[in-house]
Design a protein around this motif. Sequence first.
Motif, PDB file in Angstrom:
ATOM      1  N   ALA A  75      44.441  52.743  19.512  1.00  0.00           N
ATOM      2  CA  ALA A  75      44.082  53.131  18.143  1.00  0.00           C
ATOM      3  C   ALA A  75      44.173  54.649  17.976  1.00  0.00           C
ATOM      4  CB  ALA A  75      42.680  52.642  17.802  1.00  0.00           C
ATOM      5  N   VAL A  76      43.642  55.376  18.933  1.00  0.00           N
ATOM      6  CA  VAL A  76      43.697  56.839  18.866  1.00  0.00           C
ATOM      7  C   VAL A  76      45.139  57.319  18.991  1.00  0.00           C
ATOM      8  CG1 VAL A  76      42.967  58.969  20.002  1.00  0.00           C
ATOM      9  CG2 VAL A  76      41.359  57.082  19.760  1.00  0.00           C
ATOM     10  N   CYS A  77      45.888  56.699  19.870  1.00  0.00           N
ATOM     11  CA  CYS A  77      47.289  57.068  20.047  1.00  0.00           C
ATOM     12  C   CYS A  77      48.078  56.820  18.763  1.00  0.00           C
ATOM     13  CB  CYS A  77      47.891  56.278  21.204  1.00  0.00           C
ATOM     14  SG  CYS A  77      49.609  56.665  21.529  1.00  0.00           S
ATOM     15  N   GLY A  78      47.808  55.716  18.097  1.00  0.00           N
ATOM     16  CA  GLY A  78      48.488  55.421  16.839  1.00  0.00           C
ATOM     17  C   GLY A  78      48.190  56.457  15.774  1.00  0.00           C
ATOM     18  N   MET A  79      46.925  56.871  15.690  1.00  0.00           N
ATOM     19  CA  MET A  79      46.561  57.892  14.702  1.00  0.00           C
ATOM     20  C   MET A  79      47.217  59.235  15.021  1.00  0.00           C
ATOM     21  SD  MET A  79      42.597  57.175  13.696  1.00  0.00           S
ATOM     22  CE  MET A  79      41.979  56.953  15.356  1.00  0.00           C
ATOM     23  N   LEU A  80      47.228  59.602  16.293  1.00  0.00           N
ATOM     24  CA  LEU A  80      47.820  60.887  16.678  1.00  0.00           C
ATOM     25  C   LEU A  80      49.333  60.898  16.479  1.00  0.00           C
ATOM     26  CD1 LEU A  80      45.780  61.808  19.870  1.00  0.00           C
ATOM     27  CD2 LEU A  80      45.721  62.920  17.646  1.00  0.00           C
ATOM     28  N   THR A  81      49.989  59.804  16.818  1.00  0.00           N
ATOM     29  CA  THR A  81      51.439  59.773  16.625  1.00  0.00           C
ATOM     30  C   THR A  81      51.794  59.745  15.144  1.00  0.00           C
ATOM     31  OG1 THR A  81      51.427  57.374  16.939  1.00  0.00           O
ATOM     32  CG2 THR A  81      51.996  58.728  18.852  1.00  0.00           C
ATOM     33  N   ALA A  82      50.994  59.065  14.332  1.00  0.00           N
ATOM     34  CA  ALA A  82      51.236  59.078  12.886  1.00  0.00           C
ATOM     35  C   ALA A  82      51.031  60.483  12.324  1.00  0.00           C
ATOM     36  CB  ALA A  82      50.314  58.088  12.185  1.00  0.00           C
ATOM     37  N   PHE A  83      50.002  61.171  12.805  1.00  0.00           N
ATOM     38  CA  PHE A  83      49.770  62.551  12.373  1.00  0.00           C
ATOM     39  C   PHE A  83      50.933  63.449  12.793  1.00  0.00           C
ATOM     40  CE2 PHE A  83      48.178  66.822  13.319  1.00  0.00           C
ATOM     41  CZ  PHE A  83      47.755  67.194  12.053  1.00  0.00           C
ATOM     42  N   ALA A  84      51.406  63.283  14.019  1.00  0.00           N
ATOM     43  CA  ALA A  84      52.518  64.101  14.504  1.00  0.00           C
ATOM     44  C   ALA A  84      53.789  63.828  13.697  1.00  0.00           C
ATOM     45  CB  ALA A  84      52.760  63.830  15.985  1.00  0.00           C
ATOM     46  N   LEU A  85      54.050  62.568  13.384  1.00  0.00           N
ATOM     47  CA  LEU A  85      55.237  62.235  12.604  1.00  0.00           C
ATOM     48  C   LEU A  85      55.145  62.813  11.197  1.00  0.00           C
ATOM     49  CD1 LEU A  85      57.923  60.668  12.468  1.00  0.00           C
ATOM     50  CD2 LEU A  85      56.618  58.752  11.582  1.00  0.00           C
ATOM     51  N   ASN A  86      53.997  62.667  10.558  1.00  0.00           N
ATOM     52  CA  ASN A  86      53.837  63.203   9.207  1.00  0.00           C
ATOM     53  C   ASN A  86      53.871  64.726   9.200  1.00  0.00           C
ATOM     54  OD1 ASN A  86      53.708  60.811   7.696  1.00  0.00           O
ATOM     55  ND2 ASN A  86      51.634  60.465   8.417  1.00  0.00           N
TER      56      ASN A  86
END
Length: 100
Positions: free
Chosen positions: A69-80
């Motif tokens: 869950a944390v990894c998903g949020m961080l990767t989404a933040f990095a992509l955006n």
Amino acid sequence: FGLTVDNIWIPVALRTALIPLVVLAAKDVWFHNDLWDALFVGTLGFGNGYFGTLCIILCNGLVQPTEKAVCGMLTAFALNSGLVLGSLLGLYLHGVVQAP
């Protein structure tokens, strides 16, 4: 040809070669037809979406199930964040490329 964590960087790095082509097409240096603009920008956009999503999927496969869950949020933040920075770079290049 399978993209894995070890080789995903190759097509991502090769995709950056499209940026000078977009600039050259916008300035009508080598490419004098608007079809080239559409082709280069479309390829760059498709590559951003495809490889960005693939990186998120591959990244989530590397972490423990409790950290997904944390990894998903961080990767989404990095992509955006990358999309925002790319847009800002596009605005800057528009000012540089714009005809006098």
